[in-house]
Design a protein around this motif. Structure first.
Motif, PDB file in Angstrom:
ATOM      1  N   LEU A  71     -28.007  39.975 -32.251  1.00 21.66           N
ATOM      2  CA  LEU A  71     -27.308  39.380 -31.119  1.00 21.66           C
ATOM      3  C   LEU A  71     -25.794  39.480 -31.297  1.00 21.66           C
ATOM      4  N   ARG A  72     -25.324  39.152 -32.488  1.00 21.14           N
ATOM      5  CA  ARG A  72     -23.889  39.225 -32.758  1.00 21.14           C
ATOM      6  C   ARG A  72     -23.381  40.654 -32.606  1.00 21.14           C
ATOM      7  N   GLY A  73     -24.166  41.597 -33.127  1.00 26.36           N
ATOM      8  CA  GLY A  73     -23.751  42.988 -33.068  1.00 26.36           C
ATOM      9  C   GLY A  73     -23.635  43.520 -31.658  1.00 26.36           C
ATOM     10  N   VAL A  74     -24.598  43.176 -30.809  1.00 22.62           N
ATOM     11  CA  VAL A  74     -24.614  43.759 -29.473  1.00 22.62           C
ATOM     12  C   VAL A  74     -23.558  43.134 -28.565  1.00 22.62           C
ATOM     13  N   ILE A  75     -23.208  41.885 -28.802  1.00 21.28           N
ATOM     14  CA  ILE A  75     -22.159  41.264 -27.996  1.00 21.28           C
ATOM     15  C   ILE A  75     -20.842  42.015 -28.184  1.00 21.28           C
ATOM     16  N   GLY A  76     -20.583  42.482 -29.409  1.00 25.05           N
ATOM     17  CA  GLY A  76     -19.357  43.214 -29.682  1.00 25.05           C
ATOM     18  C   GLY A  76     -19.316  44.603 -29.057  1.00 25.05           C
ATOM     19  N   VAL A  77     -20.477  45.105 -28.656  1.00 22.55           N
ATOM     20  CA  VAL A  77     -20.556  46.435 -28.043  1.00 22.55           C
ATOM     21  C   VAL A  77     -19.957  46.435 -26.640  1.00 22.55           C
ATOM     22  N   VAL A  78     -20.109  45.307 -25.945  1.00 24.26           N
ATOM     23  CA  VAL A  78     -19.661  45.193 -24.553  1.00 24.26           C
ATOM     24  C   VAL A  78     -18.238  44.642 -24.532  1.00 24.26           C
ATOM     25  N   LYS A  79     -17.299  45.436 -24.044  1.00 21.98           N
ATOM     26  CA  LYS A  79     -15.885  45.057 -24.062  1.00 21.98           C
ATOM     27  C   LYS A  79     -15.427  44.384 -22.767  1.00 21.98           C
ATOM     28  N   GLU A  80     -16.060  44.720 -21.631  1.00 21.48           N
ATOM     29  CA  GLU A  80     -15.619  44.180 -20.347  1.00 21.48           C
ATOM     30  C   GLU A  80     -15.975  42.694 -20.248  1.00 21.48           C
ATOM     31  N   PRO A  81     -15.007  41.830 -19.951  1.00 26.11           N
ATOM     32  CA  PRO A  81     -15.249  40.383 -19.912  1.00 26.11           C
ATOM     33  C   PRO A  81     -16.365  39.963 -18.954  1.00 26.11           C
ATOM     34  N   VAL A  82     -16.412  40.561 -17.763  1.00 26.04           N
ATOM     35  CA  VAL A  82     -17.434  40.168 -16.782  1.00 26.04           C
ATOM     36  C   VAL A  82     -18.828  40.529 -17.290  1.00 26.04           C
ATOM     37  N   ALA A  83     -18.971  41.732 -17.839  1.00 23.16           N
ATOM     38  CA  ALA A  83     -20.257  42.169 -18.363  1.00 23.16           C
ATOM     39  C   ALA A  83     -20.673  41.320 -19.562  1.00 23.16           C
ATOM     40  N   ARG A  84     -19.718  41.017 -20.433  1.00 25.02           N
ATOM     41  CA  ARG A  84     -20.035  40.185 -21.598  1.00 25.02           C
ATOM     42  C   ARG A  84     -20.473  38.794 -21.158  1.00 25.02           C
ATOM     43  N   GLN A  85     -19.800  38.244 -20.165  1.00 28.25           N
ATOM     44  CA  GLN A  85     -20.163  36.916 -19.666  1.00 28.25           C
ATOM     45  C   GLN A  85     -21.562  36.924 -19.074  1.00 28.25           C
ATOM     46  N   ALA A  86     -21.939  38.025 -18.418  1.00 31.35           N
ATOM     47  CA  ALA A  86     -23.284  38.146 -17.854  1.00 31.35           C
ATOM     48  C   ALA A  86     -24.328  38.103 -18.961  1.00 31.35           C
ATOM     49  N   LEU A  87     -24.052  38.780 -20.077  1.00 28.72           N
ATOM     50  CA  LEU A  87     -24.972  38.753 -21.213  1.00 28.72           C
ATOM     51  C   LEU A  87     -25.092  37.343 -21.788  1.00 28.72           C
ATOM     52  N   LEU A  88     -23.945  36.697 -21.973  1.00 27.58           N
ATOM     53  CA  LEU A  88     -23.933  35.350 -22.533  1.00 27.58           C
ATOM     54  C   LEU A  88     -24.688  34.368 -21.644  1.00 27.58           C
ATOM     55  N   ALA A  89     -24.613  34.567 -20.326  1.00 29.84           N
ATOM     56  CA  ALA A  89     -25.334  33.691 -19.401  1.00 29.84           C
ATOM     57  C   ALA A  89     -26.845  33.812 -19.605  1.00 29.84           C
ATOM     58  N   HIS A  90     -27.331  35.037 -19.807  1.00 33.33           N
ATOM     59  CA  HIS A  90     -28.758  35.238 -20.084  1.00 33.33           C
ATOM     60  C   HIS A  90     -29.160  34.573 -21.400  1.00 33.33           C
ATOM     61  N   ILE A  91     -28.297  34.722 -22.413  1.00 35.16           N
ATOM     62  CA  ILE A  91     -28.593  34.144 -23.726  1.00 35.16           C
ATOM     63  C   ILE A  91     -28.642  32.619 -23.646  1.00 35.16           C
ATOM     64  N   GLU A  92     -27.656  32.039 -22.954  1.00 37.43           N
ATOM     65  CA  GLU A  92     -27.590  30.578 -22.833  1.00 37.43           C
ATOM     66  C   GLU A  92     -28.814  30.033 -22.097  1.00 37.43           C
ATOM     67  N   ALA A  93     -29.250  30.754 -21.073  1.00 44.48           N
ATOM     68  CA  ALA A  93     -30.400  30.303 -20.286  1.00 44.48           C
ATOM     69  C   ALA A  93     -31.724  30.739 -20.915  1.00 44.48           C
ATOM     70  N   LYS A  94     -31.660  31.534 -21.987  1.00 43.25           N
ATOM     71  CA  LYS A  94     -32.854  32.110 -22.629  1.00 43.25           C
ATOM     72  C   LYS A  94     -33.717  32.844 -21.603  1.00 43.25           C
ATOM     73  N   GLN A  95     -33.019  33.549 -20.723  1.00 41.88           N
ATOM     74  CA  GLN A  95     -33.663  34.309 -19.658  1.00 41.88           C
ATOM     75  C   GLN A  95     -33.386  35.785 -19.876  1.00 41.88           C
ATOM     76  N   PRO A  96     -34.381  36.590 -20.268  1.00 44.54           N
ATOM     77  CA  PRO A  96     -34.108  38.010 -20.546  1.00 44.54           C
ATOM     78  C   PRO A  96     -33.649  38.765 -19.312  1.00 44.54           C
ATOM     79  N   PRO A  97     -32.672  39.656 -19.452  1.00 46.30           N
ATOM     80  CA  PRO A  97     -32.242  40.492 -18.327  1.00 46.30           C
ATOM     81  C   PRO A  97     -33.391  41.399 -17.880  1.00 46.30           C
ATOM     82  N   PRO A  98     -33.422  41.784 -16.617  1.00 48.69           N
ATOM     83  CA  PRO A  98     -34.471  42.707 -16.159  1.00 48.69           C
ATOM     84  C   PRO A  98     -34.279  44.092 -16.766  1.00 48.69           C
ATOM     85  N   VAL A  99     -35.376  44.827 -16.881  1.00 49.75           N
ATOM     86  CA  VAL A  99     -35.337  46.178 -17.420  1.00 49.75           C
ATOM     87  C   VAL A  99     -35.083  47.167 -16.289  1.00 49.75           C
ATOM     88  N   HIS A 100     -33.987  47.914 -16.380  1.00 50.17           N
ATOM     89  CA  HIS A 100     -33.641  48.911 -15.366  1.00 50.17           C
ATOM     90  C   HIS A 100     -33.576  50.290 -16.003  1.00 50.17           C
TER      91      HIS A 100
END
Length: 290
Positions: free
Chosen positions: A38-67
């Protein structure tokens, strides 16, 4: 072969990061063994909006959809991503139905042939058997779990010895990447006394390896747990060098391990190295139906 994130475009990196988060959350929980992914992949995403989207899924324990990926990604990189998802799914020495369903969905998105998916799942099962063999290294009565060293229960002396050991282990090959540097700083953070902390920082800044020493008063099972943790660090690059084997033997002697216990621990380590090494051949043999 790890995932070459530097070859991915920003939108592809976000897609990859979403898959990693989805793999971690596939069973609805974030296990301690999955935190490093988890720590490693958060550092991969540099754009603040995209990173915040990931963090929102983590906080809600809701996996992102598979696209599907936003643009074409080379076949071997797709295969490398999939093997990393496998590592995440079995990191907690379990493989839930939800995780199998998730991997099958991702394999469909990546258009892997049924025969190639079967090869990948066979590799997963081999790894799961190896990981479950960890339980044979410690008796159930110990109360310890492989991969979870109870630092919070250590005395000051024990913390300093353990931090020294981790730094010495990481410095063994004489090379440091960014992740290893962060890991060493974390080890220094285990120590609360400023003079000892500064001494450890001196080793890190000067890229020097602290000498190995006899451990302070630890229960035997806890020493085995620490030793296995060291094994996992030195074998992280999917190999064990002569100098690393020599260091492990010295540590084993300092811990007072019998030769048969050391042999059993090294055998388990070599099995894991062999299993992880098979991943590279799988990636090279990737087959897709498109």
């Amino acid at each position: 072969m790890s995932v070459p994130v530097n070859l991915l475009k920003p939108d592809q990196r976000f897609w990859y990061a979403q898959l990693v988060v989805a793999a971690i959350l596939a069973d609805g929980e974030i296990d301690a063994s999955e935190v490093e992914f988890l720590r490693g992949v958060i550092g991969v995403v540099k754009e603040p909006v995209a990173r915040q989207a990931l963090l929102a899924h983590i906080e809600a324990k809701q996996p992102p959809p598979v696209h599907e990926p936003p643009s074409a990604i080379p076949d071997q990189i797709l295969a490398a991503i999939f093997t990393e998802l496998i590592l995440i799914c079995i990191a907690d020495v379990d493989f839930a139905v939800e995780e199998r369903t998730f991997l099958e969905e991702v394999a469909g998105v990546m258009s892997f042939t049924p025969a190639y998916l079967k090869m990948l799942m066979n590799w997963l099962e081999d790894g799961l058997r190896w990981k479950r063999a960890q339980s044979e290294l410690l008796p159930p009565s110990s109360g310890f779990t492989i991969g979870q060293v109870p630092i919070d229960q250590f005395s000051s002396e024990q913390r300093y010895w353990y931090a020294q050991l981790l730094i010495s282990t990481i410095m063994l090959d004489g090379r440091l990447d960014e992740m290893e540097l962060q890991f060493m700083k974390m080890a220094v953070g285990f120590v609360q006394e400023k003079p000892l902390k500064m001494k450890l920082m001196g080793y890190v800044k000067n890229k020097m390896s602290p000498p190995l020493s006899s451990p302070p008063d630890f229960p035997r099972d806890l020493l085995i747990l620490i030793f296995v943790n060291v094994i996992q660090i030195v074998s992280a690059d999917e190999s064990i060098s002569y100098s690393e084997q020599t260091m492990l033997k010295e540590l084993s002697d300092l811990c007072g391990f019998e030769s048969d216990l050391f042999a059993r621990l090294i055998s388990w380590c070599n099995q894991g190295v062999s299993w992880k090494g098979n991943k590279n051949g799988l990636i090279q043999r990737v087959r897709r139906s498109v």
